[in-house]
Design a protein around this motif. Structure first.
Motif, PDB file in Angstrom:
ATOM      1  N   TYR A  70       0.824  -1.750 -12.101  1.00  0.00           N
ATOM      2  CA  TYR A  70       0.233  -1.183 -13.313  1.00  0.00           C
ATOM      3  C   TYR A  70       0.771  -1.935 -14.519  1.00  0.00           C
ATOM      4  N   PRO A  71      -0.119  -2.418 -15.356  1.00  0.00           N
ATOM      5  CA  PRO A  71       0.318  -3.228 -16.500  1.00  0.00           C
ATOM      6  C   PRO A  71       1.162  -2.451 -17.500  1.00  0.00           C
ATOM      7  N   HIS A  72       1.004  -1.135 -17.523  1.00  0.00           N
ATOM      8  CA  HIS A  72       1.840  -0.309 -18.388  1.00  0.00           C
ATOM      9  C   HIS A  72       1.733   1.150 -17.996  1.00  0.00           C
ATOM     10  N   LYS A  73       2.557   1.942 -18.625  1.00  0.00           N
ATOM     11  CA  LYS A  73       2.641   3.360 -18.299  1.00  0.00           C
ATOM     12  C   LYS A  73       1.267   4.048 -18.386  1.00  0.00           C
ATOM     13  N   GLN A  74       0.531   3.700 -19.411  1.00  0.00           N
ATOM     14  CA  GLN A  74      -0.791   4.306 -19.585  1.00  0.00           C
ATOM     15  C   GLN A  74      -1.651   4.140 -18.350  1.00  0.00           C
ATOM     16  N   ALA A  75      -1.612   2.938 -17.771  1.00  0.00           N
ATOM     17  CA  ALA A  75      -2.449   2.653 -16.612  1.00  0.00           C
ATOM     18  C   ALA A  75      -2.081   3.577 -15.453  1.00  0.00           C
ATOM     19  N   LEU A  76      -0.801   3.834 -15.359  1.00  0.00           N
ATOM     20  CA  LEU A  76      -0.280   4.726 -14.319  1.00  0.00           C
ATOM     21  C   LEU A  76      -0.901   6.115 -14.462  1.00  0.00           C
ATOM     22  N   VAL A 131       9.811   7.853 -12.822  1.00  0.00           N
ATOM     23  CA  VAL A 131       8.791   7.714 -11.782  1.00  0.00           C
ATOM     24  C   VAL A 131       9.254   6.732 -10.711  1.00  0.00           C
ATOM     25  N   ALA A 132       9.758   5.580 -11.170  1.00  0.00           N
ATOM     26  CA  ALA A 132      10.208   4.550 -10.233  1.00  0.00           C
ATOM     27  C   ALA A 132      11.315   5.105  -9.332  1.00  0.00           C
ATOM     28  N   GLU A 133      12.261   5.782  -9.962  1.00  0.00           N
ATOM     29  CA  GLU A 133      13.382   6.381  -9.236  1.00  0.00           C
ATOM     30  C   GLU A 133      12.866   7.317  -8.143  1.00  0.00           C
ATOM     31  N   ARG A 134      11.988   8.233  -8.570  1.00  0.00           N
ATOM     32  CA  ARG A 134      11.439   9.212  -7.639  1.00  0.00           C
ATOM     33  C   ARG A 134      10.642   8.544  -6.522  1.00  0.00           C
ATOM     34  N   ALA A 135       9.999   7.436  -6.852  1.00  0.00           N
ATOM     35  CA  ALA A 135       9.187   6.733  -5.856  1.00  0.00           C
ATOM     36  C   ALA A 135      10.062   5.877  -4.952  1.00  0.00           C
ATOM     37  N   GLY A 136      11.324   5.711  -5.349  1.00  0.00           N
ATOM     38  CA  GLY A 136      12.227   4.903  -4.540  1.00  0.00           C
ATOM     39  C   GLY A 136      11.991   3.409  -4.668  1.00  0.00           C
ATOM     40  N   VAL A 137      11.462   2.987  -5.822  1.00  0.00           N
ATOM     41  CA  VAL A 137      11.276   1.546  -6.068  1.00  0.00           C
ATOM     42  C   VAL A 137      11.896   1.203  -7.424  1.00  0.00           C
ATOM     43  N   SER A 138      11.937  -0.031  -7.766  1.00  0.00           N
ATOM     44  CA  SER A 138      12.470  -0.409  -9.069  1.00  0.00           C
ATOM     45  C   SER A 138      11.340  -0.430 -10.092  1.00  0.00           C
ATOM     46  N   VAL A 139      11.714  -0.354 -11.357  1.00  0.00           N
ATOM     47  CA  VAL A 139      10.695  -0.370 -12.412  1.00  0.00           C
ATOM     48  C   VAL A 139       9.821  -1.602 -12.311  1.00  0.00           C
ATOM     49  N   GLY A 140      10.460  -2.721 -12.035  1.00  0.00           N
ATOM     50  CA  GLY A 140       9.729  -3.975 -11.940  1.00  0.00           C
ATOM     51  C   GLY A 140       8.568  -3.884 -10.971  1.00  0.00           C
ATOM     52  N   THR A 141       8.813  -3.248  -9.848  1.00  0.00           N
ATOM     53  CA  THR A 141       7.757  -3.091  -8.839  1.00  0.00           C
ATOM     54  C   THR A 141       6.564  -2.340  -9.423  1.00  0.00           C
ATOM     55  N   MET A 142       6.869  -1.278 -10.147  1.00  0.00           N
ATOM     56  CA  MET A 142       5.800  -0.492 -10.755  1.00  0.00           C
ATOM     57  C   MET A 142       4.926  -1.367 -11.645  1.00  0.00           C
ATOM     58  N   TYR A 143       5.597  -2.235 -12.373  1.00  0.00           N
ATOM     59  CA  TYR A 143       4.864  -3.070 -13.322  1.00  0.00           C
ATOM     60  C   TYR A 143       4.072  -4.182 -12.646  1.00  0.00           C
ATOM     61  N   GLN A 144       4.285  -4.329 -11.340  1.00  0.00           N
ATOM     62  CA  GLN A 144       3.460  -5.300 -10.617  1.00  0.00           C
ATOM     63  C   GLN A 144       2.076  -4.714 -10.360  1.00  0.00           C
ATOM     64  N   ALA A 169       0.850  -1.196   0.000  1.00  0.00           N
ATOM     65  CA  ALA A 169       0.000   0.000   0.000  1.00  0.00           C
ATOM     66  C   ALA A 169       0.883   1.243   0.000  1.00  0.00           C
ATOM     67  N   VAL A 170       1.935   1.192   0.794  1.00  0.00           N
ATOM     68  CA  VAL A 170       2.900   2.289   0.831  1.00  0.00           C
ATOM     69  C   VAL A 170       3.538   2.483  -0.542  1.00  0.00           C
ATOM     70  N   THR A 171       3.928   1.374  -1.145  1.00  0.00           N
ATOM     71  CA  THR A 171       4.539   1.426  -2.470  1.00  0.00           C
ATOM     72  C   THR A 171       3.622   2.097  -3.472  1.00  0.00           C
ATOM     73  N   ILE A 172       2.375   1.673  -3.504  1.00  0.00           N
ATOM     74  CA  ILE A 172       1.414   2.239  -4.447  1.00  0.00           C
ATOM     75  C   ILE A 172       1.281   3.745  -4.244  1.00  0.00           C
ATOM     76  N   GLU A 173       1.131   4.130  -2.994  1.00  0.00           N
ATOM     77  CA  GLU A 173       1.004   5.559  -2.696  1.00  0.00           C
ATOM     78  C   GLU A 173       2.239   6.311  -3.178  1.00  0.00           C
ATOM     79  N   ALA A 174       3.404   5.746  -2.929  1.00  0.00           N
ATOM     80  CA  ALA A 174       4.656   6.387  -3.346  1.00  0.00           C
ATOM     81  C   ALA A 174       4.703   6.556  -4.863  1.00  0.00           C
ATOM     82  N   ILE A 175       4.287   5.534  -5.575  1.00  0.00           N
ATOM     83  CA  ILE A 175       4.280   5.594  -7.035  1.00  0.00           C
ATOM     84  C   ILE A 175       3.322   6.683  -7.516  1.00  0.00           C
TER      85      ILE A 175
END
Lengths: 221, 221
Positions: B63-69, B48-61, B21-27
């Motif tokens: 959101y299926p793609h950038k558009q979804a974000l 975005v991933a960098e700024r959120a402090g997570v790896s790209v892979g995490t983001m893709y867990q 939940a924290v990760t999602i909020e950060a993203i």
DNA sequence: ACCTGAACACCGTTCAAGT
DNA sequence: ACCTGAACACCGTTCAAGT
């Protein structure tokens, strides 16, 4: 000196030889084809170049970047609409508010609908990069034209002609845009064609304080 | 069975543990920050991933793609506006045409202007991918709400209430959109706030055939 | 259940080399 | 004057490996 301000979105150079004119035309046609076939999302410089039968490098000789390529299409569309509206304005000069409102609304709809497929595709492009400069210019142009029309309309006095012209331009531009963007059905476009002239007329009458305006409103419609 | 239809633009999964939940909020926060700082054009998944402090892979867990974000931001904005308009409609139920027109126009402007910076940024996103489905849904929702209001307005009879509601929705939506897109000045927004209620009112009066409507127009403001 | 980050495919743009 | 296409930097997305 007397160098033109660098417009980064403009084509890079103008053809000096016959073959380069052919190349440019080929690129232009190819862009439209790819756009219509694959959509903005799948339009790549490679694909356009391939379809045009030239190499990517050639493309970059005439357009500094992909945006400029697409921008050329938008400009053409803008010019077409502007000229259509200018014709309409000339025809409507000196008419009463109802004729002006109807005339502008119909001319606007006709121009936008002339090639609806291309129009929608081009709206898609226009969205992809910052068009605010162009939009601003187009809005100013339209507003000026409308203001002149309103000033010449017999029996109508506007407390604030600039505001009225601005608002009419926003009403015209926005309503069509919104319907197009929502992929409006045939019904939606039919409604627009019926209601937009009425809306424009009603607004103009309400914004003008001339007695003729109110008469008009009570009788017309 | 009973599986929900796959909506490719929706987030991928819902958080099961606190940290996600924290990760999602950060993203989410990071996306807005990057958007505001660098614009849509420079918004990359890496950034975005960098700024959120997570790896790209995490983001893709999630959101299926950038558009979804980006879509998540648009949805939030849509929901905010929809709720604001729903409130306004509730408040305006049973009012006369002038009150309805003014109330809707002001509520609409307020909702759109609430966070103008974010609004413009989000319009930019909305343009970048096909929003026609959402636009269509939003338009239908607005039209329905307006139609109910018009039906309940005392002393106003519309020959075609659906058309009138549709047109009013287009007028509201479009005019604001156009002004925003042209990066309207403070003056432009002031004009809009002054003229849009008037335009809405004038149109409603003109579209309604009730005698009260015409009275209203001749006397009112 | 959640996270990492190297790896892959692809795209926009450039530039030395050609005619 | 015009064209070519390999090369470069960068971006979205994946997936085997970790905790």
């Amino acid at each position: 000196m007397n160098r033109p301000a660098p417009d980064l979105l403009k084509p890079r150079k103008t053809p000096q030889q016959a073959r380069s004119a052919v190349t440019i035309e080929a690129i232009h046609v190819a862009t439209i084809q790819v756009l219509l076939a694959d959509g903005v999302g799948r339009l790549t410089t490679t694909r356009v170049a391939e379809r045009a039968g030239v190499s990517v490098g050639t493309m970059y000789q005439y357009y500094p970047h992909k945006q400029a390529l697409l921008f050329a299409l938008v400009e053409r569309q803008f010019a077409m609409i502007e000229s259509a509206m200018r014709d309409a304005a000339e025809r409507l000069a000196g008419s009463d508010l109802e004729t002006i409102a109807n005339g502008l609304a119909i001319a606007w709809l006709d121009a936008k609908m002339a090639d609806r497929v291309a129009s929608r595709a081009i709206y898609g492009i226009a969205a992809e990069f910052d068009m605010s400069q162009h939009m601003k210019r187009a809005a100013t142009c339209m507003t000026g034209m409308i203001e002149d029309l309103l000033a010449a309309a017999p029996g109508a006095k506007f407390a604030d002609p600039a505001s009225a012209a601005f608002m009419l331009a926003a009403l015209l531009g926005g309503s069509v845009r919104v319907v197009m963007e929502a992929e409006g059905s045939e019904d939606a476009f039919a409604s627009l064609r019926r209601e937009l002239p009425r809306a424009c007329h009603a607004y103009l009458v309400s914004a003008s304080s001339g007695a003729a305006g109110l008469m008009d409103q009570a009788v017309g419609g």
